[in-house]
Every structure is written in structure tokens, then in C-alpha cells.
Design an enzyme around this catalytic site. Structure first.
Site, short mmCIF file in Angstrom:
data_model
loop_
_atom_site.label_atom_id
_atom_site.label_comp_id
_atom_site.label_asym_id
_atom_site.label_seq_id
_atom_site.Cartn_x
_atom_site.Cartn_y
_atom_site.Cartn_z
N HIS A 1 0.89 -1.17 0.00
CA HIS A 1 0.00 0.00 0.00
C HIS A 1 0.92 1.21 0.00
O HIS A 1 1.62 1.46 0.98
CB HIS A 1 -0.90 -0.01 1.25
CG HIS A 1 -1.67 1.25 1.42
ND1 HIS A 1 -2.83 1.51 0.71
CD2 HIS A 1 -1.46 2.34 2.19
CE1 HIS A 1 -3.29 2.71 1.06
NE2 HIS A 1 -2.48 3.24 1.95
N ARG B 1 -11.13 5.06 1.46
CA ARG B 1 -11.75 6.26 0.89
C ARG B 1 -12.74 5.95 -0.24
O ARG B 1 -13.84 6.49 -0.29
CB ARG B 1 -10.62 7.14 0.33
CG ARG B 1 -11.05 8.49 -0.21
CD ARG B 1 -9.85 9.19 -0.85
NE ARG B 1 -8.63 9.01 -0.11
CZ ARG B 1 -8.23 9.80 0.90
NH1 ARG B 1 -8.95 10.84 1.22
NH2 ARG B 1 -7.11 9.55 1.54
N CYS C 1 -11.15 28.01 19.11
CA CYS C 1 -10.24 29.10 19.45
C CYS C 1 -8.87 28.79 18.92
O CYS C 1 -7.92 28.53 19.67
CB CYS C 1 -10.19 29.28 20.96
SG CYS C 1 -11.72 29.93 21.55
#
Ligand code: LLP
Length: 425
Positions: A194, A274, A343
Site C-alpha cells: 500500500h 476512501r 479558538c
């Protein structure tokens, strides 16, 4: 090749027949929505491969795992938690001892114990794992994950091959690893590569040759070869899919040559994450402020990088659509920067790699309208965090005209679970 159905930076009023307005009035925002029909389409695209092994790290909700199991897909697990997820989703090792494969570069103690308990097949990404599995399960069959010396990804952070990558067994160490396997009573029956995520056909196809050379060194004990994952999906207008027929033919030719050399058949696996889930997923947020900062207009949402980390991590581009609360869609488009509530100044969804803020042309919108981050099903919710004391959001599944909640919004109790205040001394 499949048709692209993503809305690229325009208006969207519904997802698979469900009005955005109705989804948010029932479940609030932010929320992730997955469209099951899209996942089914993607599974069908890969039917030519003998085995489709889902890399569940992309989206590991047990409802998604259950549905993929029912579609004949098996899974990859990279941790004890992922093994347990697969078991909870009904993967049955008695029916198919290879329906869960543990693939990693290390065993932590918990994972090794679980591998032993369930006699799981292991894909070893480090030479040390060969010895460890031999000790725990003498006589075990294993797969070796080879780093072919090159890699490629949509970002340097998703490139998993080459000397800078920590993944896999270095291609020049294969003979030494075979010796190690003999010594520790382990049989190498599988080979896997991979090279990265979101790569292209050119790089993916180089893997066939690399794997073939290594397979000839391993020899006749091999019964399975795996092409790994990495298949891209279109995130931007104009991007396309890999030509799957061509991709399959390359791998099939490699497999056939090896079958001829070994005199027995070989199973051909693919290991996408994916590709199966990215386009099924939408993160729906509400625009909570629209403000002008010098020349920049900001849409600020109630979702941040704690909900979808890909833009801040990789400068990843997600298509964005707007759903107007009134149902009236102004045709005017303006350049905007889209940010979240955290923040932290990096909490921007429209940014490039390196953290440079980018503007996006989007429909004019106001506070109370909804903004949808599309193609968010892969590496979306799974990478979410509680940063800034935020609750992780619900996950919803649309399937056969029904909208199911497959994970509830977290509560304050979830947020502080396991924390305790020691007595003050
Ligand atoms: N197999 C192995 C051994 C992997 O490491 C991966 C992904 C896959 C398969 C599936 O790759 P895919 O088909 O999904 O490209 N968080 C990053 C992606 C990290 C991928 C890690 N490994 C992102 O959001 O793009």
C-alpha cells in the site's frame, strides 16, 4: 467509470431524497450523513476483485461495517479497537477465518492478545512482528506488507512508501524476513503493498511490478496478493476516478503470471477505505456568523476541525454546498473564507497545505443557512476529537428511503467519562 454526483461549491437542498431542512430539524447541527446507496455503488465497482477488504479506518461506525459485511466485503483492522468493532458488526471468523485481518507495523500488547485469542490472520509491517507472531501462534500463516521503496499520496502525510515512510517491510529485507519466518515457524502466504492514499493510476500501477518481483522471491507458499488501498475519488471539479478496468487488468495480469510460475491459483485482494465511503458522507453545519475582516468575508460555522480535520491536516479540499433556510436561493456568488468555532486560527475549512487561507466562490448566505462539507465520509468522523470541549456529532445513515441515527450526539457525561477529581490534599 462512475458518474460524479458531488455538488461542487453550489446549492444543495437534499441528500438522497431527504431535505436538509428536515434532517437538521430532527437531529440538529453539526451532523454527519451517509448515503448508503453511494457505498453500494462503490462496492459494485470493485466486483472484479476476488476480495474487497475495507480499510475501516476510513469510517468505522459499526452500522457501516455491518452493511458492508452484508454486501460481501471483509475488513482490515489496525488496532484492538478495530478488531472489536468488526466483531461487534457481526464479522464471523468461524464462517471466514480471513474476514478480519490485522494490518499494522506494530502489535501493542492488547492487539497481540486479541490476535491470539481469535487466531487472526496478520499482515506484518515490521520484521519484529514475524518473531512476535511466531511466539504467540507457532505455525501461523502471515502476510508481509512490503514497502517497495517508493510511494505517493495526495499529501506527503499520506505517502506510505519509500525510505521516509515508517510503513511496511523494506523491499530489500524480504529474504532476511523469510529466514526469520522459517526460524519462528511462520509461513508467508500473503503479500501486500500500500503505497499511499489518494494516489493516481501511474503510481498505483508501478506497484504491480514491484509486488511481482517480491512474490517470486517468496515463492510457492503464497496464496494471496493484495493491491492495498489508495484509490482516489474526485474532491474537486474536473478530477476523475482511476480507470478501474485498466487497474484491474494490470493486477490480473500480474496475478496470472504468478499463478503460472507457482502452478496454483492466487486470490487477488484490494483494500480501499476512501473509495468506498468518501462520497457517501456529508457534514452539515449551520452558519452562525457572517463577518467582514478587511477584504475577506468569513462564514463561521458550528463545525470545526474537531469535526473534520482533513483541511487543517493536509490542506485537503472539500466541496462545499449551501442550503438556504428560506428555500429561496440567491443566484449571486461571492468569495468567502469558511471557518469553524474553535479558538485556533487554523480552524479554517478553506485552506491550502501549509495553512494558507484560501477563498472559495460560494452562494451568498446568511446566519441560519446551512453549509455542507461534501465528500466527507472518509477520514471525517473517525478523526474527530473533543478539542475545545466540543461534543462529537451524530452520524446518520440514509438507506432505502429511511433516515437512521447510527451514533447519537455526545453529551457532557460522554465528555467527562473516565475523568475524576482526586481528593484535595
Ligand atoms: N491499507 C492500508 C495499509 C492503509 O494504511 C490505508 C490507509 C488503506 C489501506 C486505505 O487507504 P485509502 O484507500 O483510504 O486511501 N487520513 C488521511 C488518509 C490516511 C490513510 C491511512 N492509511 C486522509 O484523510 O486523507
Amino acid at each position: 467509470m462512475p458518474a460524479v454526483t458531488t455538488s461542487f461549491d453550489t446549492i444543495r437542498t437534499e441528500i438522497s431524497g431527504f431535505a436538509i431542512r428536515d434532517i437538521v430539524s430532527q437531529f440538529g447541527t453539526p451532523c454527519y450523513v451517509y448515503d448508503m446507496s453511494k457505498i453500494e455503488e462503490r462496492v459494485k465497482d470493485l466486483a472484479a476483485f476476488d476480495v474487497v477488504r475495507y480499510a475501516q479506518k476510513a469510517c468505522s461506525n459499526i452500522a457501516i461495517l455491518d452493511r458492508l459485511r452484508r454486501l460481501g466485503v471483509v475488513v482490515d483492522a489496525v488496532s484492538a479497537g478495530e478488531v472489536k468493532r468488526a466483531l461487534a458488526a457481526g464479522f464471523d471468523l468461524k464462517q471466514d477465518p480471513h474476514c478480519i485481518v490485522y494490518t499494522a507495523d506494530v502489535f501493542d500488547q492488547e492487539a497481540l492478545a486479541l490476535v491470539k485469542e481469535h487466531s487472526l490472520h496478520v499482515n506484518c509491517g515490521s520484521p519484529d512482528m514475524i518473531e512476535q507472531i511466531g511466539r504467540a501462534m507457532p505455525g501461523a500463516n502471515v502476510t508481509l506488507r512490503i514497502n517497495p521503496g517508493f510511494g505517493h499520496g495526495h499529501s506527503q502525510k499520506t505517502n506510505t512508501g519509500g525510505p521516509q515512510s515508517k510503513h511496511g517491510i523494506w523491499h530489500e529485507d524480504v529474504v532476511e524476513c523469510l529466514r526469520k519466518a522459517d526460524l519462528h515457524n511462520v509461513i508467508v502466504t500473503g503479500l501486500h503493498m500500500h503505497i499511499g492514499s489518494g494516489t493516481d493510476l501511474e503510481h498505483l500501477s508501478q506497484v504491480c511490478n514491484a509486488l511481482e518481483n517480491i512474490a517470486l522471491q517468496v515463492g510457492r507458499t503464497l496464496t494471496t496478493i493484495s493491491a492495498g488501498g489508495g484509490l482516489p475519488v474526485p474532491y474537486r471539479q474536473g478530477q476523475t476516478y482511476v480507470d478501474l478496468e485498466q487497474y484491474y487488468s494490470l493486477w490480473d495480469a500480474t496475478r496470472k503470471r504468478l499463478e503460472k510460475a507457482f502452478g496454483h491459483s492466487l486470490s487477488l485482494e484490494i483494500e480501499p477505505g476512501r473509495y468506498l465511503v468518501a462520497e457517501s458522507g456529508f457534514l452539515i453545519a449551520e452558519i452562525r456568523a457572517v463577518k467582514q475582516m478587511g477584504e475577506n468575508t468569513f462564514y463561521l460555522l458550528d463545525a470545526g476541525f474537531n469535526d473534520l480535520a482533513r483541511p487543517i491536516l493536509y490542506g485537503a479540499y472539500h466541496p462545499i454546498s449551501i442550503s438556504h433556510r428560506s428555500g429561496r436561493a440567491p443566484s449571486e456568488q461571492i468569495d468567502v473564507v469558511v471557518g469553524g468555532p474553535l479558538c485556533e486560527s487554523g480552524d479554517i475549512f478553506t485552506q491550502e497545505e501549509g495553512g494558507f487561507v484560501a477563498k472559495r466562490k460560494l452562494p451568498v448566505a446568511s446566519v441560519g443557512d446551512h453549509l455542507i462539507l461534501e465528500v466527507a465520509g472518509a477520514y471525517g468522523f473517525v478523526m474527530a476529537s473533543n478539542y475545545n470541549g466540543r461534543f462529537r456529532v451524530p452520524e446518520l445513515l440514509i438507506e432505502n428511503g429511511k433516515l437512521h441515527c447510527i451514533r447519537a450526539r455526545e453529551t457532557f457525561e460522554d465528555l467527562i467519562r473516565g475523568e475524576s477529581i482526586p481528593p484535595a490534599s
